[in-house]
Design a protein around this motif. Sequence first.
Motif, PDB file in Angstrom:
ATOM      1  N   LYS A 138      14.782   7.046 -33.404  1.00  0.00           N
ATOM      2  CA  LYS A 138      14.780   8.340 -34.084  1.00  0.00           C
ATOM      3  C   LYS A 138      15.792   8.412 -35.214  1.00  0.00           C
ATOM      4  N   THR A 139      16.951   7.792 -34.999  1.00  0.00           N
ATOM      5  CA  THR A 139      17.999   7.782 -36.031  1.00  0.00           C
ATOM      6  C   THR A 139      18.287   6.343 -36.414  1.00  0.00           C
TER       7      THR A 139
ATOM      8  N   THR B 286      11.258   1.496 -44.546  1.00  0.00           N
ATOM      9  CA  THR B 286      11.473   1.352 -43.107  1.00  0.00           C
ATOM     10  C   THR B 286      11.863   2.646 -42.406  1.00  0.00           C
ATOM     11  N   GLY B 287      11.912   3.743 -43.137  1.00  0.00           N
ATOM     12  CA  GLY B 287      12.181   5.018 -42.506  1.00  0.00           C
ATOM     13  C   GLY B 287      13.627   5.232 -42.108  1.00  0.00           C
ATOM     14  N   VAL B 288      14.539   4.654 -42.860  1.00  0.00           N
ATOM     15  CA  VAL B 288      15.963   4.863 -42.586  1.00  0.00           C
ATOM     16  C   VAL B 288      16.286   6.354 -42.727  1.00  0.00           C
ATOM     17  N   THR B 289      17.053   6.869 -41.769  1.00  0.00           N
ATOM     18  CA  THR B 289      17.348   8.314 -41.771  1.00  0.00           C
ATOM     19  C   THR B 289      18.696   8.648 -42.390  1.00  0.00           C
ATOM     20  N   CYS B 290      19.531   7.623 -42.620  1.00  0.00           N
ATOM     21  CA  CYS B 290      20.851   7.869 -43.217  1.00  0.00           C
ATOM     22  C   CYS B 290      21.373   6.570 -43.801  1.00  0.00           C
ATOM     23  N   ILE B 291      21.782   6.602 -45.046  1.00  0.00           N
ATOM     24  CA  ILE B 291      22.441   5.438 -45.644  1.00  0.00           C
ATOM     25  C   ILE B 291      23.945   5.710 -45.675  1.00  0.00           C
ATOM     26  N   LEU B 292      24.692   4.820 -45.055  1.00  0.00           N
ATOM     27  CA  LEU B 292      26.155   4.920 -45.041  1.00  0.00           C
ATOM     28  C   LEU B 292      26.690   3.980 -46.111  1.00  0.00           C
ATOM     29  N   LYS B 293      27.252   4.563 -47.151  1.00  0.00           N
ATOM     30  CA  LYS B 293      27.775   3.755 -48.257  1.00  0.00           C
ATOM     31  C   LYS B 293      29.210   3.323 -47.926  1.00  0.00           C
ATOM     32  N   ALA B 294      29.287   2.321 -47.068  1.00  0.00           N
ATOM     33  CA  ALA B 294      30.588   1.778 -46.651  1.00  0.00           C
ATOM     34  C   ALA B 294      30.343   0.399 -46.072  1.00  0.00           C
ATOM     35  N   GLY B 295      31.348  -0.439 -46.159  1.00  0.00           N
ATOM     36  CA  GLY B 295      31.228  -1.801 -45.628  1.00  0.00           C
ATOM     37  C   GLY B 295      32.374  -2.139 -44.702  1.00  0.00           C
ATOM     38  N   GLY B 296      32.354  -3.357 -44.208  1.00  0.00           N
ATOM     39  CA  GLY B 296      33.457  -3.870 -43.417  1.00  0.00           C
ATOM     40  C   GLY B 296      33.658  -3.163 -42.097  1.00  0.00           C
ATOM     41  N   ALA B 297      34.885  -3.321 -41.553  1.00  0.00           N
ATOM     42  CA  ALA B 297      35.220  -2.749 -40.250  1.00  0.00           C
ATOM     43  C   ALA B 297      35.132  -1.231 -40.264  1.00  0.00           C
ATOM     44  N   GLN B 298      35.391  -0.612 -41.426  1.00  0.00           N
ATOM     45  CA  GLN B 298      35.365   0.853 -41.485  1.00  0.00           C
ATOM     46  C   GLN B 298      33.946   1.391 -41.282  1.00  0.00           C
ATOM     47  N   ALA B 299      32.931   0.664 -41.767  1.00  0.00           N
ATOM     48  CA  ALA B 299      31.545   1.094 -41.554  1.00  0.00           C
ATOM     49  C   ALA B 299      31.171   0.974 -40.084  1.00  0.00           C
ATOM     50  N   VAL B 300      31.606  -0.128 -39.438  1.00  0.00           N
ATOM     51  CA  VAL B 300      31.329  -0.312 -38.021  1.00  0.00           C
ATOM     52  C   VAL B 300      31.972   0.807 -37.211  1.00  0.00           C
TER      53      VAL B 300
ATOM     54  N   PRO C  59       0.824  -1.222   0.000  1.00  0.00           N
ATOM     55  CA  PRO C  59       0.000   0.000   0.000  1.00  0.00           C
ATOM     56  C   PRO C  59       0.856   1.270   0.000  1.00  0.00           C
ATOM     57  N   GLY C  60       0.576   2.104  -0.975  1.00  0.00           N
ATOM     58  CA  GLY C  60       1.297   3.366  -1.082  1.00  0.00           C
ATOM     59  C   GLY C  60       2.599   3.284  -1.842  1.00  0.00           C
ATOM     60  N   VAL C  61       2.941   2.104  -2.380  1.00  0.00           N
ATOM     61  CA  VAL C  61       4.192   1.948  -3.147  1.00  0.00           C
ATOM     62  C   VAL C  61       3.832   1.365  -4.517  1.00  0.00           C
ATOM     63  N   ARG C  62       3.957   2.173  -5.563  1.00  0.00           N
ATOM     64  CA  ARG C  62       3.627   1.724  -6.914  1.00  0.00           C
ATOM     65  C   ARG C  62       4.893   1.722  -7.781  1.00  0.00           C
ATOM     66  N   CYS C  63       5.206   0.533  -8.349  1.00  0.00           N
ATOM     67  CA  CYS C  63       6.384   0.366  -9.236  1.00  0.00           C
ATOM     68  C   CYS C  63       5.899   0.184 -10.666  1.00  0.00           C
ATOM     69  N   SER C  64       6.647   0.732 -11.607  1.00  0.00           N
ATOM     70  CA  SER C  64       6.257   0.583 -13.009  1.00  0.00           C
ATOM     71  C   SER C  64       7.483   0.369 -13.883  1.00  0.00           C
ATOM     72  N   ARG C  65       7.224  -0.182 -15.061  1.00  0.00           N
ATOM     73  CA  ARG C  65       8.275  -0.342 -16.073  1.00  0.00           C
ATOM     74  C   ARG C  65       7.686   0.090 -17.406  1.00  0.00           C
ATOM     75  N   PHE C  66       8.408   0.955 -18.109  1.00  0.00           N
ATOM     76  CA  PHE C  66       7.921   1.408 -19.399  1.00  0.00           C
ATOM     77  C   PHE C  66       9.056   1.348 -20.420  1.00  0.00           C
ATOM     78  N   VAL C  67       8.706   1.263 -21.683  1.00  0.00           N
ATOM     79  CA  VAL C  67       9.674   1.052 -22.747  1.00  0.00           C
ATOM     80  C   VAL C  67       9.961   2.353 -23.477  1.00  0.00           C
ATOM     81  N   ARG C  68      11.203   2.532 -23.884  1.00  0.00           N
ATOM     82  CA  ARG C  68      11.609   3.656 -24.712  1.00  0.00           C
ATOM     83  C   ARG C  68      12.533   3.137 -25.821  1.00  0.00           C
ATOM     84  N   PRO C  69      12.450   3.698 -26.993  1.00  0.00           N
ATOM     85  CA  PRO C  69      13.343   3.252 -28.071  1.00  0.00           C
ATOM     86  C   PRO C  69      14.788   3.664 -27.814  1.00  0.00           C
ATOM     87  N   ILE C  70      15.697   2.855 -28.329  1.00  0.00           N
ATOM     88  CA  ILE C  70      17.096   3.292 -28.387  1.00  0.00           C
ATOM     89  C   ILE C  70      17.133   4.385 -29.450  1.00  0.00           C
ATOM     90  N   SER C  71      17.625   5.542 -29.101  1.00  0.00           N
ATOM     91  CA  SER C  71      17.476   6.713 -29.980  1.00  0.00           C
ATOM     92  C   SER C  71      18.155   6.524 -31.322  1.00  0.00           C
TER      93      SER C  71
END
Length: 859
Positions: free
Chosen positions: A575-576, A600-614, A533-545
């Motif tokens: 968002k991004t 799918t609403g992609v906000t930026c296309i990175l024209k690169a591959g491999g380790a350099q894109a990561v 009584p008197g203690v309310r806990c909640s969990r809500f979701v948020r996107p990774i920005s």
Amino acid sequence: MSTPPFLPLIDPSGSTLLPSLALLGPVLIPATLVQAVLPTLPSQASYYVQAADSSDDLISFLDNGAQRIVISPSQLEELAGQVPQERLILKIEESQISSLKNLSSQISGIYLTSSTAHTAKSLGLSNIDLFIQHPSPNPTDLLDSIKSSRPSSYVIPTKYLSASAKTTSTHLSIAEAFLAPIITDRPDGLFPTIVSSSNHSTSPLGLVYSSKESVTEAILTQKGVYQSRKHGLWRKGETSGAVQELVSVRTDCDSDALIFEVVQHGTGFCHVPTQSTCFGNFSGLAKLEDTLKSRLENAPEGSYTKRIFTDEKLLRSKIMEEAEELCDAKTTDEVAFEAADLFYFALARCISQGVSLKDVEKALDKKSLKVTRRKGDGKPKWEEKINGNAPAPAELPKEAKEGSKPTEPIPKSFPEVDESEIKMRNVRLSTLNKEEQKKLLLRPVLNSLAMIDKVKPIVERVRKEGDAGLKAMTKQFDKADLSSNVLLPPFQTPTEEQLPLDVKNAIDVAYSNVKTFHEAQSEKKPLEVETMPGVRCSRFVRPISRVGIYVPGGTAILPSTAIMLGVPAQVAGCKTIVLATPPRPDGSISPEVLYVAKLTGVTCILKAGGAQAVGAMAYGTDEVPKVDKIFGPGNQWVTAAKMLVQNDTDALVAIDMPAGPSEVLVIADHTANPIFVASDLLSQAEHGTDSQVVLVAINLTQSLLDEIENQIDIQAKALPRVAIAREAIKKSVIVLVDTEEQALDFSNEYAPEHLILHLEDATKAVEKVDNAGSVFVGAFSPESCGDYASGTNHTLPTNGFARQFSGVNTLSFQKHITSQLVSGDGLKVLGPSVVRLAEREGLEAHANAVRVRLAELNK
């Protein structure tokens, strides 16, 4: 080489003594008697040759198996530089001893005539074996000389030796001569004796004790005879029937312990019936040899094992296949794995021809004795193949180079068109021990640390040089000279010429289904709970920005991966969304991926591959937004780069999951359609040569199993990517089990990326699935549907990580935040417990934060 207690010189009267003499060490055969004596010598016996003055081809004696040869000074001059010194014993007179200092580097032994033990010892040549021809034929004198002359060895003509237990006035007992130098410090006078197996490359069977009486009887009877400390003379197998044939008796370097090499018959050596030896059961090659011998006798007709022994062509092809795989192996684990396969089939060949490991070792030893050797080059047909002079391979069709969803490039060429049968190996789970079962669960090991070291400079360059470094590496690796690596919305809709209508419609269907399923995963409202009584806990979701999704590209066209990563990011509300994919040489990306990016609403296309894109997504550049989490499959460079950046606190970036080669496990019972099963296995095998393909067969009839294997061969050869499928199938396995429970237990231990259930009641079986990336239920649920358009996600955990990780889903792109609301009345109830716990932990400020509030409430 150590010198034996005595060296028997064989004469025409000595053939009857050879079985006993051969147990004790080398015998010396005059060159004139070699042809006559060798056929009567036991196969395991070692021998020296005493060259005659007229011997023309001394090296031939060594090439044909003689360990050493006794030669004169003049013959030494002829052989100098041609024969290793450890193979030569020089026979000289006492008067020639002074010349030895100049010869000690050319010989390993000295054969002295008309000398004494004292004279031999006074030479002071510690690295030279001394053989003395005793001047006295008196047996008693000979025995005394042997006792006192160690480490010298007396050369005794066999006409003075006998197989009797005791020395007489005319003949020296072989057994007594052997035992003369042996000593013991035990009060009971016994000698510790190791018994080893001649069947299994001298593997130890046990430790026993010997007496002079037992050794004498063992030598004279050529049987295993020992001394029991409780019961006296112990003739091994006298009551049990597990007798031993004695192969050799040796002393150790101190002459105070013995080793008996025996051929063990019957139930074995150890009194514990479940053990092969007193030190446990055989392992490694010894165990494999026993297993193959047993299966040669007992394997049922029609079984794979029986075919290995009876089908010469099959066994020949397997040996050649495994030899090639061993040559192609790179890492230590791969070399060990492929060598084990080659040993298996090579030993199967030996066993089928009645050849034991011991026979192979004898052949190796005999080869090591050769002085003359051929050049050692490869035979012409193999040199042509390896050096690339074989006929040019047929050009692979375009579809084989640009097939759908490859995870590695097609090899540019194969040495020849391979028309051999494409088969999986079979194992029965119940016949494997725990270690062997564990090995079935193993996947190829990627040397992560080595790959991380390789990608570090690439990632670091992007971090330091930003867009300039990224452009330079895109030009270097992708052959695209770009003014910018970034493409921003609005994205141009591909024309119908670029993206045919039927392909566009298929993408739309896949997008719709995947979006529907992932929207259903979204949490519609926060979770709220009143814990008291008197203690309310909640969990809500948020996107990774800000998220990054990696879509392999270049010559590959992978809109499916763009859908599987773009849709949950869109549904989650990120968002991004940065979509990274390698550009074509002209700087463009595939219209299929471009279309999905727009959907799918992609906000930026990175024209690169491999380790350099990561690296660009992890750290950000002026043009490329920094992301908080990176998703997507890729080659080992991409995987290593993801592992590198997730452990860098400066990057502050997470990744989806550990990655590895694609894999499928299919469980099939008697209701399975062989055509469907084969197609499911091959749909995974065509991904790459390192793909993992497993079939768990539940009590299938041999005819149904044969039909599945036949379908694998037929369907694989019809594929444009047959070369890749063949290599993957080579490493794949059919696991034979008896029950559905065993099959599901094995699957849960394996934890496959994809699990396909061809079962009579597949839906019910899902209840028992604990570990899997994604499950495909029933005959009409191929993995392909999940890969493309059913709605579930195809980015799944591999390498057994399905035990700990989920596949990518909507929640992968979100995080949970918890909250609590405590009222004044609630704090009155809850506060005292918090204060007490904080005090107990010594955190007074925590306790005080509650106390001041309670004080206010109590005013």
